[in-house]
Scaffold this active site. Structure first.
Site, PDB file in Angstrom:
ATOM      1  N   THR A  66       0.924  -1.144  -0.232  1.00  0.00           N
ATOM      2  CA  THR A  66       0.170   0.029   0.095  1.00  0.00           C
ATOM      3  C   THR A  66       0.978   1.322  -0.001  1.00  0.00           C
ATOM      4  OG1 THR A  66      -1.758  -1.063   1.218  1.00  0.00           O
ATOM      5  CG2 THR A  66      -1.729   1.096   1.227  1.00  0.00           C
ATOM      6  N   GLU A  69      -3.378  -4.504  -3.215  1.00  0.00           N
ATOM      7  CA  GLU A  69      -4.014  -5.998  -2.545  1.00  0.00           C
ATOM      8  C   GLU A  69      -5.297  -5.571  -1.610  1.00  0.00           C
ATOM      9  OE1 GLU A  69      -4.174  -7.019   0.586  1.00  0.00           O
ATOM     10  OE2 GLU A  69      -3.242  -5.276   1.598  1.00  0.00           O
ATOM     11  N   GLU A  82      -6.862  -9.694   6.521  1.00  0.00           N
ATOM     12  CA  GLU A  82      -6.089 -10.898   7.434  1.00  0.00           C
ATOM     13  C   GLU A  82      -7.229 -11.775   8.001  1.00  0.00           C
ATOM     14  OE1 GLU A  82      -3.085  -9.180  10.091  1.00  0.00           O
ATOM     15  OE2 GLU A  82      -2.713  -7.713   8.541  1.00  0.00           O
ATOM     16  N   ASN A 109      -9.856   1.596   2.253  1.00  0.00           N
ATOM     17  CA  ASN A 109      -9.639   1.332   3.629  1.00  0.00           C
ATOM     18  C   ASN A 109     -10.048   2.589   4.797  1.00  0.00           C
ATOM     19  OD1 ASN A 109      -8.797  -1.297   3.366  1.00  0.00           O
ATOM     20  ND2 ASN A 109      -6.501  -0.608   3.611  1.00  0.00           N
ATOM     21  N   LEU A 121     -20.856  -2.961  10.451  1.00  0.00           N
ATOM     22  CA  LEU A 121     -21.530  -2.590  11.273  1.00  0.00           C
ATOM     23  C   LEU A 121     -21.685  -3.366  12.604  1.00  0.00           C
ATOM     24  CD1 LEU A 121     -24.889  -1.743   9.169  1.00  0.00           C
ATOM     25  CD2 LEU A 121     -22.874  -0.053   9.785  1.00  0.00           C
ATOM     26  N   GLY A 125     -17.551  -2.206  18.610  1.00  0.00           N
ATOM     27  CA  GLY A 125     -16.708  -2.798  19.437  1.00  0.00           C
ATOM     28  C   GLY A 125     -15.440  -1.837  19.973  1.00  0.00           C
ATOM     29  N   CYS A 185      -3.702  -2.020   8.568  1.00  0.00           N
ATOM     30  CA  CYS A 185      -4.126  -1.566   7.669  1.00  0.00           C
ATOM     31  C   CYS A 185      -4.842  -0.205   7.926  1.00  0.00           C
ATOM     32  CB  CYS A 185      -4.819  -2.227   6.700  1.00  0.00           C
ATOM     33  SG  CYS A 185      -4.052  -3.594   5.887  1.00  0.00           S
ATOM     34  N   LYS A 197      -3.032   2.780   9.723  1.00  0.00           N
ATOM     35  CA  LYS A 197      -1.905   3.162   8.721  1.00  0.00           C
ATOM     36  C   LYS A 197      -2.459   3.984   7.839  1.00  0.00           C
ATOM     37  CE  LYS A 197       0.205   0.186   6.470  1.00  0.00           C
ATOM     38  NZ  LYS A 197       0.252   0.296   5.111  1.00  0.00           N
ATOM     39  N   LYS A 203      -8.095  -8.818  15.363  1.00  0.00           N
ATOM     40  CA  LYS A 203      -9.382  -9.650  14.903  1.00  0.00           C
ATOM     41  C   LYS A 203      -9.262 -11.052  15.112  1.00  0.00           C
ATOM     42  CE  LYS A 203      -9.161  -9.325  10.083  1.00  0.00           C
ATOM     43  NZ  LYS A 203      -9.600  -9.338   8.594  1.00  0.00           N
TER      44      LYS A 203
END
Length: 432
Positions: free
Chosen positions: A122, A151, A155, A210, A252, A255, A262, A265, A322
């Site tokens: 990226t 890409e 993950e 992102n 949605l 958390g 990603c 950053k 995650k």
């Protein structure tokens, strides 16, 4: 086709293994000798479901190999993918391009036939121009095209996503490069949209995507805060919103905030690039600030539920950013723990895949348990910070047996609230 991939991280390794599975001859290049030696033996250096099996299969087929030598790695390559890290600058938060520039400069020395150079990392808008200039300066006789090939592997689902992409974005104006990449992605023609765009548009698409997803997460977290005050239920609200096809139900889930390698950053880098271009991205700026505050707010909510207990013990389930990955970089769980440690709390944690990486970051600041149940021994509150299925399906009665006080704070809303309360837990969740 012969494909060379520079970098064997969360992008490079799954991509390399996937390309080998499609029948291409793949060589992965990395400077870290110990990593290359492990990969040669079929040992994965990061966790992705299904990756180890495919790696071993294609090593046996002779479709994938690993080397520390750039010269050896790119010899006779039709395509060279740059998949090295672009970590955030510690002060400005812009993407640090030293690894990309170093890779481009080194590979340029060994180009001896027409080669497509594609950025998988990226990278900031305009990087393709920079790489083109670096290669031409280093090797004036080189025949090549630089393309942007962002890409979109999630993950935890990288292997699945490689073979089932939502879209394939290719940034180039070169007919020669288009022909090579059309051949490369021929297996995906009937299952995915393949979009050719300008190189700078392609570089922007990755950041814009992102950043938008990060905004969506921040938005639902703010709605969860509202629901808590207004006596509404965020799960019902999110379900009702998600039924609108214009909104959709993905991202949605409220958390402890967005994290990983990603979103933090890329939102910061997008914000930096906007300032460099004289553009004010107010929504992204607000999301960045709000997401940083989110971790502090979650930590304070945890503390508020145990501040009446002398020397409280906190049990934490989840250390990765995650479920489905061993990646603890920029993990909300790790940041919440950092906040809790400021109050000198006694913390014991468990994660199915992230223990090693978490230990490298936290060391002996916390204790580490062997499983879901031992983490709760003598605990005054059990805090769920990552949405692993192991946690969702755990035996709550078994969890409860050894706890000192029966409190659960489920920041991922994954447990059966009715069952938890029936068993005698004081059960707290997000957005209700």
């Amino acid at each position: 086709m012969k494909i060379s991939i520079i970098g064997t991280g969360y992008v490079g390794l799954p991509t390399g293994v996937g390309m080998a599975e499609l029948g291409h001859q793949v060589v992965c290049i990395d400077r870290e000798i110990s990593k290359i030696e492990r990969l040669k033996k079929g040992e994965i250096t990061l966790f992705e479901d299904g990756l180890e099996e495919l790696l071993k299969k294609n090593l046996e087929r002779g479709k994938i190999s690993f080397t520390n030598s750039m010269k050896e790695g790119i010899a006779d390559a039709d395509i060279v993918l740059i998949a090295v890290g672009t970590p955030p600058h510690p002060v400005t938060k812009e993407a640090d391009m030293k690894y990309v520039h170093a890779a481009a400069t080194e590979l340029a020395q060994h180009l001896d036939k027409y080669t497509v150079i594609a950025t998988k990392s990226t990278v900031p808008v305009g990087t393709g121009d920079d790489i083109e200039s670096l290669i031409s300066k280093t090797n004036p006789n080189a025949k090549f095209d630089v393309v942007s090939l962002p890409e979109f592997l999630r993950e935890g689902f990288a292997v699945h996503d490689f073979f089932n992409p939502d879209r394939i974005i290719i940034g180039t104006d070169s007919d020669s490069a288009k022909a090579v990449l059309t051949e490369l992605y021929k297996p995906f023609v009937d299952k995915s949209e393949i979009l050719f765009v300008k190189r700078r548009s392609s570089e922007t698409i990755k950041y814009a995507s992102n950043a938008f997803l990060a905004l969506k997460i921040h938005y639902i977290n703010e709605m969860a805060d509202f629901c808590e005050k207004a006596n509404a239920d965020i799960e019902e609200v999110a379900k009702g919103m998600g039924l609108d096809s214009r909104i959709g139900n993905k991202f949605l889930n409220p958390g402890p905030g967005y994290g990983g390698s990603c979103f933090p950053k890329d939102t910061n880098a997008m914000h930096f690039m906007a300032k460099q271009n004289g553009v004010e991205l107010t929504l992204i700026e607000a999301a960045i600030r709000g997401n940083e505050k989110r971790k502090k707010d979650i930590a304070q909510k945890i503390i508020s539920k145990i501040n009446h207990i002398n020397s409280p013990k906190v049990a934490v389930l989840g250390l990765t950013f995650k479920g489905g990955t061993d990646d603890c970089r920029e993990s909300p769980a790790m940041e919440v723990i950092d906040e809790l440690l400021k109050h000198e709390l006694d913390i014991t944690a468990y994660d199915p895949k992230g223990m090693k990486n978490a230990n490298e970051l936290l060391g002996d600041k916390i204790n580490y348990a062997e499983d879901i149940y031992s983490v709760a021994n003598d605990a005054d509150i059990l805090v769920i910070l990552t949405e692993w299925d192991d946690f969702k399906n755990c035996d709550l009665q078994k969890v409860m047996i050894n706890m000192r006080n029966k409190n659960i704070f489920d920041t991922r809303n994954i447990l059966n609230a009715e069952l938890a309360e029936k068993l005698g837990f004081s059960y707290y969740k997000i957005g209700k």
